[in-house]
Design a protein around this motif. Structure first.
Motif: not given
Length: 371
Positions: A357-365, A290-295, A16-23
């Motif tokens: 957000g879908v990536v984060n949902s995979v993490w949360v659930h 960001l990509l390493l976090t996603c992986l 979240l923080v990384n995405m928001l910082a980039l945006a």
């Protein structure tokens, strides 16, 4: 603790923080690339970008808190909607940079190809995770049909850059889904064999000029090679630490970089000139994180469907970054692909933040039971 609060506290905050910082940096970069222009519309670009980021953040949070397994019910309708929008674009779309790729629906102006690629990733992830025992050739044929329909419609616009995006995304999904490597190697060799034919028979004259300018930038320095040469000059003139934020007498201010594209296609050139090697390296480092976090999320996913979703979205972001930065430093031909979260691109910011957000949902659930 309520389930809602548990999910909220369980968000991947690094993502979240990384995405928001980039945006946020993207809004600053768009402002720095357009503030000096007298055109009142250009002066609104950074405000519109900030509004899209706000909407995208809301979409990210909502998507993060909804179990990603519900996507299996919405993937196909979203995919079909993307095809319908692509068909509409063919007839009533707006032509930009030689491609009829934008669609106006009331106050909303967006590229249906961006919706189609996100929906395509969802459908491919669902298909590849549900039919793991199917023969590899049949899986490849059906996956090719899923990708082929939107790609054909996008080629008719024609928008070669968005079609190219599908290649690495599809290959990443097929590889992670367990398609034997020999099949993937054959696909790559077949595509490489057809590239010269496609260039000579399938591309428009302006697309051929871009490839010619990429191969030989000196062939038409005042014409087709102008933009890429000026991009290289801008990045090189930034040096180690750049000329500074809103610095005077830059390639941007003097108008050497295309004013119609500096805030989207050539935003990395503007960043390189103003922020230098340090700024460009920091930006690429943020994307790498960001990509390493996603992986890592993909590695921890609770099922194959979640893993494939994250891998597809990660491949989409990586391909966009590689293609956009590559074309501004003359490693790749000009394709008009935006830099995720950084370029002024409106609906594309929303699509990328929805995907994350879908990536984060995979993490949360990741530990939840299947639906």
């Amino acid at each position: 603790m309520t389930p809602f609060l548990r999910k909220l506290l369980g968000l991947n905050w690094l993502l979240l923080v990384n995405m928001l910082a980039l945006a946020i940096f993207g809004v600053i970069a768009v402002y720095s690339a357009t503030y000096m222009r007298q055109d009142p519309i250009a002066g609104e670009f950074w405000r519109k970008q900030a509004n899209w980021v706000a909407v995208g953040l809301a979409a990210f949070l909502v998507t993060s808190l909804i179990d990603y397994r519900w996507i299996r019910w919405g993937a196909l309708p979203m995919y079909l909607a993307g095809l319908v929008f692509l068909i509409l674009t063919r007839f009533i779309g707006t032509k930009v940079y030689g491609a009829r790729s934008w669609l106006h629906l009331g106050p909303v102006n967006f590229q249906p190809s961006q919706l189609a690629v996100i929906a395509g990733i969802m459908v491919l992830a669902l298909f590849l995770s549900q039919f793991r025992d199917m023969h590899p050739m049949l899986r490849l044929a059906l996956a090719g049909a899923i990708v082929g329909a939107p790609c054909l419609l996008i080629l008719m616009q024609p928008d070669l850059g968005m079609v190219i995006i599908w290649g690495p995304v599809l290959m990443a999904l097929l590889f992670v889904a367990g398609i034997p490597l020999r099949y993937l190697i054959c696909i790559v060799l077949i595509v490489m064999a057809f590239v010269p034919i496609a260039i000579n028979l399938g591309l428009k004259p302006y697309q051929k000029e871009r490839i010619t300018a990429f191969i030989n930038p000196d062939i038409d320095p005042q014409g087709s090679a102008w933009a890429i040469n000026q991009s290289m000059i801008a990045i090189g003139s930034g040096g180690w630490s750049g000329k500074g934020f809103k610095a005077p007498n830059t390639q941007i201010e003097l108008g050497f970089l295309p004013a119609t594209a500096v805030h989207n296609d050539y935003i990395f050139s503007a960043i390189g000139e103003q922020w230098g090697f340090v700024g460009g390296a920091a930006l690429l480092g943020a994307f790498a994180l960001l990509l390493l976090t996603c992986l890592f999320v993909a590695f921890c996913a609770g099922d194959a469907f979640g893993m494939l979703l994250v891998v597809g979205i990660s491949a989409l972001i990586f391909t966009h970054v590689f293609q956009n930065v590559g074309m501004t430093v003359s490693m790749l031909p000009i394709t008009g692909v935006p830099l995720p979260l950084i370029s002024y691109s409106g609906s594309f910011v929303l699509m990328i933040m929805f995907g994350l957000g879908v990536v984060n949902s995979v993490w949360v659930h990741r530990k939840a039971a299947g639906i």
